[in-house]
Design an enzyme around this catalytic site. Structure first.
Site, PDB file in Angstrom:
ATOM      1  N   SER A 162       2.884  -4.474  -9.138  1.00 25.33           N
ATOM      2  CA  SER A 162       3.406  -3.821 -10.343  1.00 25.33           C
ATOM      3  C   SER A 162       4.901  -3.997 -10.460  1.00 25.33           C
ATOM      4  O   SER A 162       5.616  -4.079  -9.469  1.00 25.33           O
ATOM      5  CB  SER A 162       3.080  -2.331 -10.336  1.00 25.33           C
ATOM      6  OG  SER A 162       3.684  -1.749 -11.471  1.00 25.33           O
ATOM      7  N   GLU A 190       0.217   4.843 -16.345  1.00 25.64           N
ATOM      8  CA  GLU A 190       1.287   4.236 -17.160  1.00 25.64           C
ATOM      9  C   GLU A 190       0.971   4.415 -18.658  1.00 25.64           C
ATOM     10  O   GLU A 190       1.851   4.779 -19.443  1.00 25.64           O
ATOM     11  CB  GLU A 190       1.350   2.760 -16.770  1.00 25.64           C
ATOM     12  CG  GLU A 190       2.392   1.924 -17.452  1.00 25.64           C
ATOM     13  CD  GLU A 190       2.266   0.456 -16.989  1.00 25.64           C
ATOM     14  OE1 GLU A 190       2.212   0.203 -15.766  1.00 25.64           O
ATOM     15  OE2 GLU A 190       2.215  -0.433 -17.843  1.00 25.64           O
ATOM     16  N   HIS A 220      -3.009   3.191 -11.510  1.00 21.74           N
ATOM     17  CA  HIS A 220      -1.559   3.165 -11.770  1.00 21.74           C
ATOM     18  C   HIS A 220      -1.330   2.782 -13.240  1.00 21.74           C
ATOM     19  O   HIS A 220      -0.550   3.413 -13.950  1.00 21.74           O
ATOM     20  CB  HIS A 220      -0.894   2.160 -10.821  1.00 21.74           C
ATOM     21  CG  HIS A 220       0.466   1.698 -11.251  1.00 21.74           C
ATOM     22  ND1 HIS A 220       0.664   0.812 -12.288  1.00 21.74           N
ATOM     23  CD2 HIS A 220       1.715   2.006 -10.796  1.00 21.74           C
ATOM     24  CE1 HIS A 220       1.955   0.600 -12.463  1.00 21.74           C
ATOM     25  NE2 HIS A 220       2.611   1.318 -11.558  1.00 21.74           N
ATOM     26  N   ASN A 221      -2.036   1.748 -13.705  1.00 20.87           N
ATOM     27  CA  ASN A 221      -1.865   1.314 -15.096  1.00 20.87           C
ATOM     28  C   ASN A 221      -2.367   2.368 -16.074  1.00 20.87           C
ATOM     29  O   ASN A 221      -1.774   2.570 -17.129  1.00 20.87           O
ATOM     30  CB  ASN A 221      -2.607  -0.006 -15.334  1.00 20.87           C
ATOM     31  CG  ASN A 221      -1.880  -1.183 -14.715  1.00 20.87           C
ATOM     32  OD1 ASN A 221      -1.053  -1.015 -13.822  1.00 20.87           O
ATOM     33  ND2 ASN A 221      -2.187  -2.372 -15.160  1.00 20.87           N
ATOM     34  N   LYS A 239      -4.251   0.001  -8.281  1.00 18.56           N
ATOM     35  CA  LYS A 239      -3.383  -0.611  -9.303  1.00 18.56           C
ATOM     36  C   LYS A 239      -3.921  -0.305 -10.704  1.00 18.56           C
ATOM     37  O   LYS A 239      -3.157  -0.038 -11.635  1.00 18.56           O
ATOM     38  CB  LYS A 239      -3.286  -2.127  -9.075  1.00 18.56           C
ATOM     39  CG  LYS A 239      -2.562  -2.889 -10.196  1.00 18.56           C
ATOM     40  CD  LYS A 239      -1.108  -2.549 -10.255  1.00 18.56           C
ATOM     41  CE  LYS A 239      -0.300  -2.966 -11.455  1.00 18.56           C
ATOM     42  NZ  LYS A 239      -0.613  -4.056 -12.287  1.00 18.56           N
TER      43      LYS A 239
END
Ligand code: NBP
Length: 484
Positions: free
Chosen positions: A136, A198, A194-195, A191
């Site tokens: 990232s 976001e 995480h996105n 990940k």
């Protein structure tokens, strides 16, 4: 194509688009000679040229896969940064044909975690090790220090540990933004969430902007100052910082500010959708993240919205309310912070649910630590999350950590004021109101779910439990009601 004259390189990287090229230069800059390869060979030459220009970095380019693989020291490690899906399978096929038992392939793309698990098994049959490593931080992060989320073979992680510890973003007092995440596809899964987080952060910031601009009538200059002020406090983060920058950029091709000329249609590549699908699969409530995805879908209906705005004369709802600007700014700051806590609580609970299902034994506090630098959601706030899990690794929900609970209680009046103001003004605030509803549902001992369960039992004999006696019950609601 020229390779290292005598010594083999330490590592290889295949796939030299934005991410691969920058990560290769980063690795070389940290002192690890690297071989690079790309299907379209012009990108190989471009990368080698860049490496020369950026300080004669030890990057060695190859136009054919065999000499690329042969140039790397054994056991060979190759990072792939190609488009997720079929290109990954094709690249694996091309490279593995020349690799030997004990060598290792690492997929650094935004891959669906089950694909990584499938490939890890297939590679194991060939005697090759496999890692799925979330990367990232976009272009800038890849070049100067990303947050790295490697999962899969621990043995493979050990091959690259010395490299990733240096290549990852370095945060004072917290160390490098990398850790071995866990087995299987856990690196890709983390990940992905995480996105999703976001998406939630960006939606919440957009809502703060909307209410400040549409109701508070703040100008772009004022918004720039507000966001830059917020970036000195509890909201300090990469996304708040870039938002303050955006409000300052003038349109080079016309009058006014560029942000006002950008079409209100958000794109997406899929990881947010996967996050929401996973939340549903695992029965984890993630309404803030879900609302951010829905908002992107609705933003895409630009033409329909233009027509609907005519039908509903949308402008009429925005009453000329008298607002105290300073008070509104302060309220929105608090609402944003409280909403963010709820959004992260949802993301963390989703990761924990998957970890339990898969037996990954993921450490939530450690994930918060490696997101403190390098990545898009980097924020001072992540330190508080890490500390919350340090205090209690079994924490059921971030909301009930004593520190976060105190912060939410202190901010809830402001939060409710902002959401109410948006609702009466006709400003949609899906993220902040979803966060507030999440909090209001979670904090209540008794919800109206009793009625829903009674309805289910009424029409489908689904049975219900009672608050006073244990067991499972069914009532002939219809018969009783008819007699009344
Ligand atoms: P892209 O996702 O745009 O992929 C382009 C690369 O894939 C090029 O090297 C291209 O080679 C290669 N490729 C394709 Br397309 N099809 C191929 C095939 N059949 N065989 C071999 N190679 C093939 O690159 P990116 O934006 O650098 O992203 C790489 C990965 O990192 C993706 O999974 C992405 O989701 C992830 N990621 C991106 C960002 C970001 O900010 N861009 C951030 C974090 C993660 P070619 O040059 O020959 O066409």
């Amino acid at each position: 194509m020229a390779g290292p004259s005598s010594k083999p390189t330490r590592i290889g990287l295949a796939g030299l688009a934005v991410m691969g090229q920058n990560l290769a230069l980063n690795i070389a800059e940290k002192g690890f000679p690297i071989s690079v390869y790309n299907r379209t060979t012009s990108k190989v030459d471009e990368t080698v040229e860049r490496a020369k220009a950026e300080g004669n970095l030890p990057v060695f380019g190859f136009h054919d896969p065999k000499s690329f693989v042969m140039s790397i020291q054994k056991p060979r490690v190759i990072i792939m940064l190609v488009k997720a899906g079929a290109p990954v399978d094709q690249t694996i096929k091309t490279l593995s044909a020349h690799m030997e038992k004990g060598d290792c392939i690492i997929d650094g793309g935004n891959e669906w975690y089950e694909n990584t698990e499938r490939r890890e098994k297939a590679m194991a049959e060939l005697g090759l090790l496999y890692l799925g490593m979330g990367v990232s931080g976009g272009e800038e992060g890849a070049r100067n220090g990303p947050s790295l989320m490697p999962g899969g073979s621990f043995e493979a992680y050990k091959y690259i540990e010395d490299i990733v510890l240096k290549v990852a973003a370095q945060v004072p007092d917290s160390g490098p933004c990398v850790t071995y995440i866990g087995k299987g596809g856990s690196g890709n899964f983390v990940k992905m969430v995480h996105n999703g987080i976001e998406y939630g952060d960006m939606q919440l910031i957009a809502e703060a902007y909307d209410v400040l601009k549409s109701v508070g009538k703040l100008s772009n200059d004022e918004l720039k100052n507000v966001f830059s002020e917020w970036n000195n406090g509890e909201l300090q983060s990469f996304l708040i910082e870039i938002t303050s920058h955006i409000f300052g950029v003038k349109d080079e091709n016309g009058d006014g500010y560029l942000v006002d000329k950008v079409l209100d249609k958000t794109g997406m590549k899929g990881t947010g959708k996967w996050t929401v699908q996973q939340a549903a699969e695992l029965s984890v409530a993630a309404p803030t993240i879900e609302s951010s995805l829905d908002s992107r879908f609705l933003s895409g209906l630009k033409n329909e919205r233009i027509e609907a705005a005519k039908v509903f004369k949308s402008g009429d709802i925005l009453t000329e309310q008298e607002v105290d600007k300073q008070k509104l700014i302060d309220d929105v700051r608090q609402a944003l912070y409280a909403s963010k806590i709820c959004s992260y609580a949802q993301g963390m609970n989703l990761i924990r649910a998957k970890s339990i299902e898969k037996g990954w034994e993921l450490k939530l506090g450690e994930l918060a630590r490696i997101w403190k630098g390098g990545c898009i959601i980097r924020a001072i706030f992540l330190d508080r999350i890490k500390k919350a899990y340090d205090r209690n690794s079994e924490l059921a929900n971030l909301l009930v950590d004593p520190e976060f609970a105190k912060e939410i209680i202190e901010r809830q009046r402001a939060w409710r004021r902002v959401v109410s103001l948006a609702i009466v003004s006709g400003i949609s605030m899906p993220g902040m109101s979803a966060s507030l509803a999440y909090f209001d549902s979670y904090r209540r001992e008794r919800l109206p779910a009793n009625l829903i369960q009674a309805q289910r039992d009424y029409f489908g004999a689904h049975t219900y439990e009672r608050v006073d006696v244990s067991g499972s019950f069914h009532t002939e609601w219809f018969k009783i009601a008819k007699k009344m």
